[in-house]
Enzyme design. Structure first.
Site, short mmCIF file in Angstrom:
data_model
loop_
_atom_site.label_atom_id
_atom_site.label_comp_id
_atom_site.label_asym_id
_atom_site.label_seq_id
_atom_site.Cartn_x
_atom_site.Cartn_y
_atom_site.Cartn_z
N LYS A 46 0.75 -1.30 0.07
CA LYS A 46 -0.12 -0.11 0.03
C LYS A 46 0.84 1.15 0.04
CE LYS A 46 -2.25 -1.25 3.61
NZ LYS A 46 -2.21 -2.06 4.67
N ARG B 25 -10.88 -0.27 8.43
CA ARG B 25 -10.59 -1.62 8.58
C ARG B 25 -11.67 -2.66 9.14
NH1 ARG B 25 -4.10 -2.29 9.88
NH2 ARG B 25 -3.57 -0.79 8.81
N ARG C 92 11.02 -6.59 6.15
CA ARG C 92 11.02 -4.93 6.04
C ARG C 92 11.89 -4.18 7.17
NH1 ARG C 92 4.84 -2.84 5.71
NH2 ARG C 92 4.66 -3.55 7.74
N ARG D 105 10.31 -2.37 12.61
CA ARG D 105 9.01 -1.78 13.22
C ARG D 105 8.79 -2.88 14.39
NH1 ARG D 105 3.93 -0.29 9.37
NH2 ARG D 105 3.00 -1.75 10.75
N ARG E 76 -2.05 -9.83 12.37
CA ARG E 76 -2.61 -8.77 11.71
C ARG E 76 -3.17 -9.28 10.41
NH1 ARG E 76 2.99 -6.31 11.73
NH2 ARG E 76 2.39 -5.20 10.03
P1 ADP Z 1 -0.26 -2.85 8.65
O1 ADP Z 1 -1.13 -2.57 7.42
O2 ADP Z 1 1.15 -3.41 8.18
O3 ADP Z 1 -0.78 -3.59 9.78
P2 ADP Z 1 -0.19 0.04 9.36
O4 ADP Z 1 0.69 0.89 9.09
O5 ADP Z 1 -1.46 0.40 8.47
O6 ADP Z 1 0.41 -1.42 9.29
O7 ADP Z 1 -0.94 -0.14 10.84
C1 ADP Z 1 -0.05 -0.37 11.86
C2 ADP Z 1 -0.95 -0.67 13.43
O8 ADP Z 1 -1.66 0.57 13.48
C3 ADP Z 1 -1.98 -1.70 13.02
O9 ADP Z 1 -1.62 -3.21 13.36
C4 ADP Z 1 -3.07 -1.41 14.00
O10 ADP Z 1 -2.49 -1.77 15.28
C5 ADP Z 1 -2.87 0.11 13.95
N1 ADP Z 1 -3.88 0.72 13.02
C6 ADP Z 1 -3.84 1.15 11.75
N2 ADP Z 1 -4.86 1.66 10.94
C7 ADP Z 1 -5.88 1.10 11.95
C8 ADP Z 1 -7.32 1.11 11.86
N3 ADP Z 1 -8.08 1.57 10.69
N4 ADP Z 1 -8.07 0.41 12.91
C9 ADP Z 1 -7.48 0.24 13.79
N5 ADP Z 1 -6.29 -0.03 14.06
C10 ADP Z 1 -5.30 0.64 12.85
#
Ligand code: ADP
Length: 277
Positions: free
Chosen positions: A63, A139, A174, A203, A214
């Site tokens: 993404k 999400r 990563r 990370r 996840r």
């Molecule tokens: P990834 O897609 O690799 O999980 P992101 O950077 O999008 O990584 O998100 C990192 C973390 O941030 C997620 O694992 C979650 O804990 C939190 N997060 C991000 N976006 C959301 C969302 N829309 N709803 C709930 N938690 C979120």
């Protein structure tokens, strides 16, 4: 007892003074107040033709890479829910303190928290003028509902599909360069410069156990989320080389934008207008 009555024309005069210059129109989605007075230019814009795009996909589905290309190509504001939350954690804000423990465990942050943050951000001027690209939001079903309730309807919803074993492989390798923010992958895209290699960071939620949580979370919610946007979905095979993925992503967005503008033209052609004054 004598009764005092106000003449009807006086009541009408008071009514005219109170409502001076304002016409109220009602449509099915929004109630707008159109003022004919000088304040017109300072009123908020409740709708915009700027592109509204969502991108979804499992963790490490690509993404971030696609978002760079989309925001350059369409001029939209890129909003990554993960980045916004990581910034909040770094700044030790109230939201950041709530989010941190969920993020460290690879779990979703509570809906109410992220909905509030994203909705506030989308209302800001840059998003209203240039349009937006939501990355990582919505999400869950509740997040999708909240977005639509706030009248933030996307033109296109890109879904990057990547098999689990590739996602796991990508996440485990990563790394990020803290100086430039550039993302590398030790296996597929390692840095050539030794100095960069030694300063790379991982990370905190990028390990095999957390990535599995996840991925499971993503799969548990994505179908419900997609069901709210069936007219806007564009599915792209995210396991292809990134150039091919971006060509399909850009093409898909253009197609959806064209169809959205066609629909809005048709809607306005079919509308009947009546004088309101
Ligand atoms: P990834 O897609 O690799 O999980 P992101 O950077 O999008 O990584 O998100 C990192 C973390 O941030 C997620 O694992 C979650 O804990 C939190 N997060 C991000 N976006 C959301 C969302 N829309 N709803 C709930 N938690 C979120």
């Amino acid at each position: 007892m004598s009764q005092f009555t106000i003449p009807k024309f006086l009541l009408y005069l008071v009514f005219l003074i109170i409502t001076r210059g304002n016409h109220y129109t009602l449509n099915s989605d929004v109630i707008t107040t159109r003022s004919t007075s000088r304040s017109r230019s300072t009123e908020p814009h409740l709708s915009t033709d700027a592109p509204k795009i969502i991108i979804g996909g499992g963790p490490a589905s690509g993404k971030g890479t696609q978002c760079e290309i989309i925001s350059m190509q369409f001029g939209v504001v890129h909003l990554s829910s993960g980045d916004i939350l990581r910034e909040a954690v770094k700044g030790d804000s109230y939201i950041g303190r709530i989010a941190q423990k969920y993020m460290d465990e690879g779990k979703l942050v509570p809906d109410d928290v992220i909905i509030e943050v994203i909705n506030e951000r989308l209302k800001q001027d840059d998003c209203q003028k240039r349009g937006w690209l939501l990355d990582g939001f919505p999400r869950t079903k509740y997040q999708a509902e909240a977005l639509l309730k706030a009248k933030m309807v996307p033109d296109a919803f890109i879904v990057l599909e990547v098999p689990d074993y590739i996602l796991i492989d990508r996440v485990c390798g990563r790394r990020m360069d803290p100086l430039t923010g550039k993302i590398y992958n030790l296996k597929y895209d390692p840095p050539t410069d030794e100095a960069v290699r030694t300063r790379l960071m991982k990370r905190s939620d990028d390990d095999e156990e957390k990535i599995k949580t996840r991925i499971l979370d993503y799969k548990a919610h994505i179908e419900a989320v997609k069901s709210y946007f069936s007219d806007q979905i564009v599915t792209v095979d995210g396991s292809l080389p990134s150039g091919k993925v971006s060509a399909q992503v850009v093409e898909g967005i253009k197609m959806r934008l064209a169809s959205a503008s066609l629909h809005s033209t048709k809607r306005s052609e079919g509308q009947k207008w009546f004088p309101v004054a």
